[in-house]
Scaffold this active site. Structure first.
Site, PDB file in Angstrom:
ATOM      1  N   ASP A 168      41.823 -37.942  -7.657  1.00  0.00           N
ATOM      2  CA  ASP A 168      42.608 -37.238  -6.647  1.00  0.00           C
ATOM      3  C   ASP A 168      42.693 -35.739  -6.927  1.00  0.00           C
ATOM      4  O   ASP A 168      42.515 -35.301  -8.071  1.00  0.00           O
ATOM      5  CB  ASP A 168      44.039 -37.787  -6.613  1.00  0.00           C
ATOM      6  CG  ASP A 168      44.124 -39.141  -5.945  1.00  0.00           C
ATOM      7  OD1 ASP A 168      43.064 -39.728  -5.659  1.00  0.00           O
ATOM      8  OD2 ASP A 168      45.255 -39.620  -5.724  1.00  0.00           O
ATOM      9  N   ASP A 169      42.994 -35.028  -5.849  1.00  0.00           N
ATOM     10  CA  ASP A 169      43.466 -33.631  -5.906  1.00  0.00           C
ATOM     11  C   ASP A 169      42.382 -32.596  -6.133  1.00  0.00           C
ATOM     12  O   ASP A 169      42.689 -31.416  -6.325  1.00  0.00           O
ATOM     13  CB  ASP A 169      44.556 -33.438  -6.972  1.00  0.00           C
ATOM     14  CG  ASP A 169      45.765 -34.296  -6.715  1.00  0.00           C
ATOM     15  OD1 ASP A 169      45.895 -34.800  -5.583  1.00  0.00           O
ATOM     16  OD2 ASP A 169      46.577 -34.484  -7.637  1.00  0.00           O
TER      17      ASP A 169
ATOM     18  N   HIS B  82      42.329 -36.701   1.391  1.00  0.00           N
ATOM     19  CA  HIS B  82      43.598 -36.626   0.650  1.00  0.00           C
ATOM     20  C   HIS B  82      44.504 -35.594   1.318  1.00  0.00           C
ATOM     21  O   HIS B  82      45.279 -34.915   0.654  1.00  0.00           O
ATOM     22  CB  HIS B  82      43.316 -36.250  -0.800  1.00  0.00           C
ATOM     23  CG  HIS B  82      44.429 -36.603  -1.758  1.00  0.00           C
ATOM     24  ND1 HIS B  82      45.094 -37.807  -1.724  1.00  0.00           N
ATOM     25  CD2 HIS B  82      45.005 -35.901  -2.776  1.00  0.00           C
ATOM     26  CE1 HIS B  82      46.001 -37.847  -2.683  1.00  0.00           C
ATOM     27  NE2 HIS B  82      45.982 -36.687  -3.331  1.00  0.00           N
TER      28      HIS B  82
ATOM     29  N   HIS C 130      47.602 -31.505   0.586  1.00  0.00           N
ATOM     30  CA  HIS C 130      48.345 -32.381  -0.335  1.00  0.00           C
ATOM     31  C   HIS C 130      49.797 -32.538   0.113  1.00  0.00           C
ATOM     32  O   HIS C 130      50.734 -32.559  -0.687  1.00  0.00           O
ATOM     33  CB  HIS C 130      48.289 -31.843  -1.767  1.00  0.00           C
ATOM     34  CG  HIS C 130      48.572 -32.889  -2.804  1.00  0.00           C
ATOM     35  ND1 HIS C 130      49.823 -33.116  -3.306  1.00  0.00           N
ATOM     36  CD2 HIS C 130      47.759 -33.778  -3.430  1.00  0.00           C
ATOM     37  CE1 HIS C 130      49.775 -34.078  -4.203  1.00  0.00           C
ATOM     38  NE2 HIS C 130      48.524 -34.508  -4.296  1.00  0.00           N
TER      39      HIS C 130
ATOM     40  N   HIS D 287      42.762 -38.189 -11.938  1.00  0.00           N
ATOM     41  CA  HIS D 287      42.823 -36.890 -11.250  1.00  0.00           C
ATOM     42  C   HIS D 287      41.740 -35.957 -11.776  1.00  0.00           C
ATOM     43  O   HIS D 287      41.515 -35.875 -12.991  1.00  0.00           O
ATOM     44  CB  HIS D 287      44.195 -36.228 -11.441  1.00  0.00           C
ATOM     45  CG  HIS D 287      45.311 -36.974 -10.779  1.00  0.00           C
ATOM     46  ND1 HIS D 287      45.934 -38.058 -11.364  1.00  0.00           N
ATOM     47  CD2 HIS D 287      45.910 -36.805  -9.568  1.00  0.00           C
ATOM     48  CE1 HIS D 287      46.878 -38.521 -10.548  1.00  0.00           C
ATOM     49  NE2 HIS D 287      46.882 -37.779  -9.457  1.00  0.00           N
TER      50      HIS D 287
END
Length: 717
Positions: free
Chosen positions: A101-102, A152, A156, A253
């Site tokens: 993620d991210d 995503h 965010h 991540h």
């Protein structure tokens, strides 16, 4: 076009009407459209930057404790729409999908890809759209490496807490970010701040329902490595490793902070799953989705995504430029303020030395150009005759007035007052005619609405004892202060114009001896080329020319002249429009002053003109953007700092105004209106300057503006 600024010729062949110089200008609206467009672009840029700013640091914000709700049926980590309810789909046994993620992050995503390539492991990357458009090459590298990408959101954002319109925008922009950066679309979504299906609360479940209604497969997690906590490599491996034979979606991540521990733990985590007999897969491959979750984006979304990427980069650059501009102009304003205040008291002493000692009382010719000044001309002329100066002639030049101005002067029958009549040709031409008719070598010039105090002329001419002084600026005071507009102009004259002239005097670069009150050495005027009709600011033009001729120009604050300021917003606009336009004409005309060999010429070119450029041209251009940024700060959670800065500058400005009033011997009572001045009056003046700049660049020929006069000038002791 700029050369045309100085071509406002006084030739009769160019004047199509008797009072052409005083006519109403041709109004142009293109620059207002441009201003609105520029401010609109800035607003969009700020909005794009706002929505592109991550909520907190992605991957480092722990969700607040919430009351869980029953998980979707099925128990799997991938939530799909099954008729009218949600179902959780699990990966097959001994199948693991590593998800990140991210990202993308130029450092950590690249390192993660290196480990995955070395270990021959595919993965699924849930990408923040705003970061994708910042580094599209990295997204293409992810796809080229056999991995897949999921949405995503754009920034965010927590889909469980934002309004539905914002949630839809986040998903749409996230898709455009992928389409523009890698030319793909995705059916996978991982909501930020989510974890396992069992941890969903009511708000998160509603967000998941909306996403599945939009056609997404919502990918939650079976195993959370909690690497965002940075608990250590061994703990990350323990948190994310297998505990049985069930299929696993593992949360890791690759962005949102320092992911060194994640990169270091990844080989151990992979080895642990291999040792347990697991097969590595992407989410879509593990679910057996035909064709996978990523497909080529259509042409229009790809184009829109690329445009979005350009807009993000441009808005980021624009915001940085504006931030630096605000910093630079703020610093310059502070420096200017400090210098004005610090040197004002010194100027008082320097000015006092100029008039100390035996008086010099040479014969003086006073020139009063007048066009339709019947309302105030009598009071002006009588104030001159009442001067305590011993050898004085007053010459009133009636520039083709249609209201009987000349007749008023003749009817007075005052000794020492002469009337010169001419066809309307403009103020500069009237002053040339007055200079030609003058008998003496010291010339004092004032407007037809101005009232002198008895000792104004005596004080003005004392500095001319020094043969190096070519001109002396008087202290212009607003005589009609009854209304709010009059008070604002009074404060501006005291804290702006007159304090500025004190500073410019000490720096040797006074750029304007105001038409309302000035004394000149005839020889200096002649060497400067006389009064020119090439600009609308003949006073500024003449002052600059005198400096370039090698003379100095000084300011005498005790020589006070009371003038009638515009009494309406329309008249104020017209006056300042002419001043600003004429000042720019004068700057352009004398632009070669930077090459002058005389000391005073260099001071004009190196200090005086740059001073005008920064504070009378560039500052008004930047000011609307600064105000927009301040409003943006107020609306985006930065109200405290914005208000602190605004109040700091307001207090500083009030202190400077109070000091200026003190130096001029004025009461502080009008200062109650200054906060309102900052809100309304300042914006008005900035807009006037912007219009003038636009007219100058466009080559618009601006005529003279004749203002309405009421004759309500009060001389205050």
């Amino acid at each position: 076009m700029l050369d045309e600024l100085v071509e406002l010729s006084a030739a009769p062949s160019r004047r199509r009407a008797v009072h052409a110089e005083y006519a109403t200008p041709r109004r142009a609206v293109a620059h207002w459209v441009l201003l609105v467009a520029v401010l609109g672009v800035l607003t969009l840029a700020l909005g794009l930057q706002t929505i592109s700013s991550s909520v907190g640091e992605p991957g480092t914000v722990e969700p607040e404790a919430a009351v869980p709700v029953p998980a979707p049926s099925g128990g799997g980590a991938v939530i799909v729409r099954d008729g009218d309810h949600l179902a959780g789909v699990a990966l097959p046994e001994r199948t693991v999908a590593l998800t990140f993620d991210d990202g993308p992050d130029p450092v950590w995503t690249a390192k993660v890809l290196e480990v995955l390539a070395r270990e021959h492991v595919p993965a699924t990357f849930f990408v923040v759209g705003s970061r994708a458009v910042e580094d599209p090459a990295l997204i293409r590298k992810i796809v080229a490496g056999g991995h897949e990408v999921g949405d995503h959101t754009w920034s965010h954002a927590d889909l469980a807490t934002v309004p539905s319109w914002r949630a839809n925008l986040e998903l749409s922009l996230g898709q455009l970010g992928l389409a523009g950066s890698a030319g793909v679309s995705t059916s996978l979504l991982r909501p930020p701040y989510s974890s396992s299906p069992r941890a969903l609360d009511a708000a998160q479940l509603r967000a998941v329902e909306r996403a599945t209604d939009a056609g997404y497969l919502v990918v939650l997690t079976d195993r959370d490595s909690e690497d965002w906590r940075r608990p250590g490599v061994e703990q990350i491996v323990a948190n994310g490793g297998p505990t049985g034979t069930d299929g696993e979606v593992v949360l890791l991540h690759d962005g949102g902070g320092d992911r060194a521990e994640t990169v270091a733990a990844l080989p151990g985590l992979i080895e642990k799953y291999r040792a347990a007999g697991y097969r590595f897969t992407t989410v879509s491959d593990g679910l057996g989705l035909a064709g996978g979750a990523n497909r080529p984006a259509e042409t229009l979304p790809s184009l829109q995504g690329r445009v979005l990427g350009v807009a993000v980069h441009a808005s980021s650059w624009l915001v940085v430029v504006m931030a630096w501009s605000m910093l630079i102009f703020g610093a310059l304003t502070m420096i200017r303020t400090v210098m004005v205040v610090a040197l004002a008291r010194r100027h008082v002493r320097v000015s006092a030395r100029r008039v100390a000692g035996p008086e010099s009382l040479p014969p003086v010719s006073v020139l009063v150009p007048a066009y339709n000044e019947s309302v105030g001309i009598e009071r002006s002329v009588r104030s001159l005759v009442a001067s305590n100066y011993p050898d004085l002639e007053v010459i009133v030049i009636d520039d083709g007035s249609t209201d009987g101005t000349g007749d008023v002067v003749e009817s007075l029958g005052l000794a020492g007052v002469r009337l010169v009549r001419q066809a309307n040709a403009g103020k500069a031409a009237a002053l040339r005619a007055g200079t030609a008719a003058a008998s003496h070598d010291v010339l004092v010039m004032l407007d037809g609405d101005t009232v002198f105090e008895p000792d104004t002329i005596r004080l003005l001419v004392q500095a001319l004892r020094d043969p190096a002084v070519g001109a002396v600026s008087g202290n212009t005071k607003v005589g009609n202060r009854a209304g709010l507009l009059g008070r604002w102009q009074h404060l501006e004259y005291v804290s702006g114009f007159n304090l500025d002239r004190r500073l410019q005097d000490l720096l040797g670069c006074i750029t304007t001896v105001p038409g309302a009150a000035g004394a000149f050495r005839r020889q200096a005027v002649e060497e400067a080329g006389g009064l020119s009709s090439e600009t609308l600011a003949e006073d500024t033009d003449l002052t600059m020319a005198i400096l370039r001729a090698g003379y100095t120009v000084v300011h005498e604050e005790r020589a006070r002249a009371w003038t009638e300021a515009p009494g309406s917003v329309n008249d104020l606009w017209r006056q300042r429009y002419r001043w600003s336009y004429g000042t720019m004409q004068s700057m352009w005309k004398h632009r070669r002053a930077v090459l002058d060999s005389t000391t005073s010429g260099r001071r004009l070119g190196w200090i005086g003109i740059p001073y005008l450029v920064f504070f009378q041209v560039l500052m008004p251009l930047v000011a609307p953007a600064i105000d927009l940024f301040a409003l943006y700060g107020l609306l985006t959670g930065n109200a405290g700092p914005v208000l602190a800065v605004w109040l700091g500058f307001a207090v500083l400005q009030m202190a400077v105004t109070a000091y200026g009033l003190h130096l001029d011997g004025e009461t502080l009572r009008p200062m109650w209106s200054q906060p309102l001045q900052q809100v309304f009056y300042r914006q008005l003046i900035y807009l006037v300057v912007i219009q003038s700049i636009a007219s100058a660049v466009a080559g618009v020929r601006l005529p003279w503006h004749k203002l309405h006069r009421s004759g309500e000038v009060v001389v205050r002791a």
